[in-house]
Structures are given as structure tokens and as C-alpha cells.
Scaffold this motif. Structure first.
Motif, PDB file in Angstrom:
ATOM      1  N   ARG A 108       0.825  -1.213   0.000  1.00 36.85           N
ATOM      2  CA  ARG A 108       0.000   0.000   0.000  1.00 36.85           C
ATOM      3  C   ARG A 108       0.856   1.259   0.000  1.00 36.85           C
ATOM      4  O   ARG A 108       0.560   2.219  -0.715  1.00 36.85           O
ATOM      5  N   LYS A 156      -4.722   0.618   7.132  1.00 39.44           N
ATOM      6  CA  LYS A 156      -5.617   0.205   6.052  1.00 39.44           C
ATOM      7  C   LYS A 156      -6.680   1.269   5.800  1.00 39.44           C
ATOM      8  O   LYS A 156      -6.982   1.607   4.645  1.00 39.44           O
ATOM      9  N   THR A 157      -7.243   1.826   6.865  1.00 37.25           N
ATOM     10  CA  THR A 157      -8.242   2.889   6.721  1.00 37.25           C
ATOM     11  C   THR A 157      -7.641   4.112   6.039  1.00 37.25           C
ATOM     12  O   THR A 157      -8.257   4.708   5.140  1.00 37.25           O
ATOM     13  N   TYR A 159      -5.107   4.206   4.001  1.00 39.84           N
ATOM     14  CA  TYR A 159      -4.841   3.882   2.596  1.00 39.84           C
ATOM     15  C   TYR A 159      -6.079   4.103   1.736  1.00 39.84           C
ATOM     16  O   TYR A 159      -6.015   4.749   0.680  1.00 39.84           O
ATOM     17  N   TYR A 160      -7.221   3.586   2.186  1.00 41.09           N
ATOM     18  CA  TYR A 160      -8.435   3.708   1.379  1.00 41.09           C
ATOM     19  C   TYR A 160      -8.897   5.161   1.262  1.00 41.09           C
ATOM     20  O   TYR A 160      -9.485   5.552   0.250  1.00 41.09           O
ATOM     21  N   TYR A 173     -16.958   8.336  -4.094  1.00 39.22           N
ATOM     22  CA  TYR A 173     -16.162   7.493  -3.196  1.00 39.22           C
ATOM     23  C   TYR A 173     -15.410   8.357  -2.191  1.00 39.22           C
ATOM     24  O   TYR A 173     -14.791   9.353  -2.556  1.00 39.22           O
ATOM     25  N   ARG A 175     -14.224   6.508   1.093  1.00 38.70           N
ATOM     26  CA  ARG A 175     -13.418   5.500   1.787  1.00 38.70           C
ATOM     27  C   ARG A 175     -14.118   4.156   1.634  1.00 38.70           C
ATOM     28  O   ARG A 175     -15.241   4.075   1.153  1.00 38.70           O
ATOM     29  N   ARG A 176     -13.468   3.098   2.060  1.00 37.35           N
ATOM     30  CA  ARG A 176     -14.092   1.777   2.065  1.00 37.35           C
ATOM     31  C   ARG A 176     -15.212   1.782   3.093  1.00 37.35           C
ATOM     32  O   ARG A 176     -15.052   2.290   4.207  1.00 37.35           O
ATOM     33  N   ASN A 186     -16.645   1.301  -4.525  1.00 32.41           N
ATOM     34  CA  ASN A 186     -16.828   0.287  -3.490  1.00 32.41           C
ATOM     35  C   ASN A 186     -17.448  -0.985  -4.063  1.00 32.41           C
ATOM     36  O   ASN A 186     -17.101  -2.096  -3.645  1.00 32.41           O
ATOM     37  N   MET A 189     -14.644  -2.779  -5.864  1.00 31.86           N
ATOM     38  CA  MET A 189     -13.719  -3.378  -4.900  1.00 31.86           C
ATOM     39  C   MET A 189     -14.291  -4.680  -4.347  1.00 31.86           C
ATOM     40  O   MET A 189     -13.586  -5.696  -4.272  1.00 31.86           O
ATOM     41  N   ASP A 244      -6.940  -3.189  -6.810  1.00 31.15           N
ATOM     42  CA  ASP A 244      -7.032  -1.736  -6.633  1.00 31.15           C
ATOM     43  C   ASP A 244      -6.451  -0.966  -7.813  1.00 31.15           C
ATOM     44  O   ASP A 244      -7.030   0.027  -8.272  1.00 31.15           O
TER      45      ASP A 244
END
Length: 310
Positions: A108, A156-157, A159-160, A173, A175-176, A186, A189, A244
Motif C-alpha cells: 500500500r 488500512k483505513t 490507505y483507502y 467514493y 473510503r471503504r 466500493n 472493490m 485496486d
């Protein structure tokens, strides 16, 4: 050889003849020669003739099942009991979880740094780069499982959220998030990760691994439905290069523009889904997946260091 056939959404009728899989959906019919198939992925609500499963099993063709939002719910992979299940119960959780976290964070960081090089306005907010690099350096000093879990979830949060700044704002978009998804990114993904999961699950089964016994997922981070912890551990570092990158590239090319609609949830057009699946055929490297899974299985057997190369 067709790496996988996907049936998404709702309302399809899935049946077979002696030599072909037949999918009827939204007024169109598609036939796939069974001799060319390796894997069938079914997501959503469909009508499935039981004779299909019998014919696929006879030919050694795997079947994976997902909810409409891409959550794995099961699979048929044509193998008996996993031969490494008892050894997986005894693996050092910290060591195996750290291998997955370290590799996924490296992937990432590498990708968002690559994106930042071509962003004249600056991709990072103030302090974000320092937080991520510090988190990577501090991984070696984390001892308790809750500490590891917090570091994984934070990075991870972030990164998204960061990659979202490379996407046109009109796509919606940020975030995840959890389903139902209201933006095409999303949705893509979830679809892409489901395809990736299915390929890793098949490789894990072939290597004799118990799909449910993870180190990171299931022990530190909850696995969806309590299933597939081992699969999720192995695929986590591969999500960047195999899924991604494809989505970000398609968005940059404008391929998502006007190719979806949002009502109570976001629905992708058939054309967008087809193009996305074609691109995943090129980005999801089955040989590379099997190599990493087999190395992981060897680590389970003899305790050697776990090394991922994606």
C-alpha cells in the motif's frame, strides 16, 4: 482456458448440458464449454440446477459462493479434509499475522507513493506520510495482538482514504464502507476482492490448508461470518496489485463515467462489469497466487519465515 466465470446480481438461471454451462440472465443466454472452465463464481440470488454442481464436480471445476455484496459464504473445491489443519492450529499467531500485515502495508505504501509522484497538488494531507512510515517502522516492536490489530486497521483505513483523492469526486467514493454501496468504486472493490478470494481459496485448498484458520483474520481481526481467515491473510497483500490498481486506472481513463446508476444502492452497467472482469483476468496472476500459497503452506509445515512476493 477460462480462469473463472462469474454470475453476479439477481435472477439468473444456471444450468448445464453434458458439455456446457448455460447462464440465462436479463433476456440473454451465454454458454461456456466445461472443458475450458476452471472456476465458477456465483454472487447474489439465482436459480441453480443441482445437476450443474454434479457435472462441475465430475470435471474438477471449483464453485465459490458470495452474497451480492461480495461476502464469501462457501465453496466446493473438490478436496477432502485439509491435511495441514492440525499444524495450522499450532502456528505462532504473532509471526504469521505480522507477515501479512508487513507485506500488505509495504504494498500500500509503495502504491500511494507511486500515485503521489504524479499528483502535482500533493496526495497526502499534512502528517499522513509520517504516520504511515512511522507505523511501518514500529511494526517490529509491537508485541500484543491488540496492538497489531490497531496498527493494521489504522493504516488500512488511511490507505483507502488516500487513494480516494485520486478518484473523480463525482463518483462519490470517500473510503471503504459497508454495504449497501452507494458508489461504483466500493462495488468494484467488493466484486474484485470476491474474485481474488475465490482464486486464493482454490489455491489454499490445493495446498492442504484449512481455509478458516487464519492468523491475522479470525484471531486479531474478525473474518466476515467467521469464514476464510487463512484465505484473507494470504490475499491481503495482493489486493493492491491485482484489484485496486485496475479500479484506479479505469477511473482515470473515464471508464466509470455514466456506467452505473444509484437508487437504493449502486448498480454497475453490464458493459462496465464485463470490462472489469476482463481486466481482472489480466491482473490476477494465478501462478503467482499459487507460489505464495505454497510458500505459506511450507511455513506452516516447518516454521520457516513467511515471505510474500506480489
Amino acid at each position: 482456458m477460462i480462469p473463472w466465470v462469474t454470475v453476479w446480481g439477481y435472477g439468473a438461471e444456471i444450468k448445464s448440458t453434458r458439455d456446457s454451462l448455460i447462464v440465462r440472465q436479463k433476456g440473454s443466454t451465454t454458454q461456456y464449454p466445461l472443458d475450458d472452465m476452471r472456476h465458477l463464481l456465483i454472487a447474489g440470488g439465482h436459480s441453480l440446477h443441482t445437476s450443474v454442481l454434479e457435472r462441475l464436480a465430475d470435471r474438477g471445476i471449483a464453485v465459490s459462493f458470495f452474497t451480492a455484496h461480495g461476502k464469501p459464504v462457501g465453496g466446493i473445491y473438490g478436496k477432502g479434509a485439509p491435511s495441514l489443519a492440525s499444524q495450522q492450529r499450532d502456528i505462532p499467531i504473532h509471526k504469521f499475522a505480522m507477515a501479512s500485515i508487513r507485506s500488505s502495508l509495504d504494498e500500500r505504501l509503495r502504491y500511494i507513493n507511486e500515485l503521489a509522484e504524479f499528483d502535482p497538488e500533493g496526495l497526502y494531507f499534512k502528517g499522513e506520510f509520517d504516520i504511515l512510515t512511522a507505523a511501518r517502522e514500529e511494526l517490529e516492536y509491537l508485541i500484543t495482538l491488540p496492538e497489531i490489530g490497531r496498527a493494521f486497521s489504522l493504516t488500512k483505513t488511511m490507505y483507502y482514504e488516500i487513494i480516494g483523492r485520486k478518484l473523480p469526486k463525482v463518483l462519490g467514493y470517500r473510503r471503504r464502507c459497508q454495504p449497501p454501496f452507494m458508489d461504483p468504486v466500493n462495488v468494484m472493490m467488493s466484486h474484485g476482492y470476491a474474485v481474488l478470494y475465490a482464486n486464493f481459496a482454490l489455491a489454499c485448498t490445493g495446498a492442504g490448508l484449512d481455509l478458516s484458520r487464519g492468523a491475522l483474520y479470525g484471531e486479531i481481526v474478525s473474518a466476515p461470518g467467521g469464514r476464510g481467515g487463512c484465505v484473507l491473510d494470504l490475499m491481503e497483500p495482493a489486493t493492491v496489485s491485482m484489484v485496486d490498481r485496475v479500479i484506479i486506472q479505469m477511473a482515470a481513463e473515464g471508464r466509470l463515467d455514466g456506467a452505473y446508476e444509484v437508487t437504493t444502492r449502486c448498480l454497475l452497467s453490464n458493459e462496465l462489469k464485463e470490462e472489469f472482469m476482463k481486466r481482472l483476468h489480466g491482473s490476477i496472476n494465478i501462478t503467482l497466487i499459487e507460489e505464495n500459497v505454497n510458500r505459506y503452506a511450507e511455513s506452516v509445515k516447518d516454521g520457516r519465515d513467511i515471505v510474500f512476493h506480489y
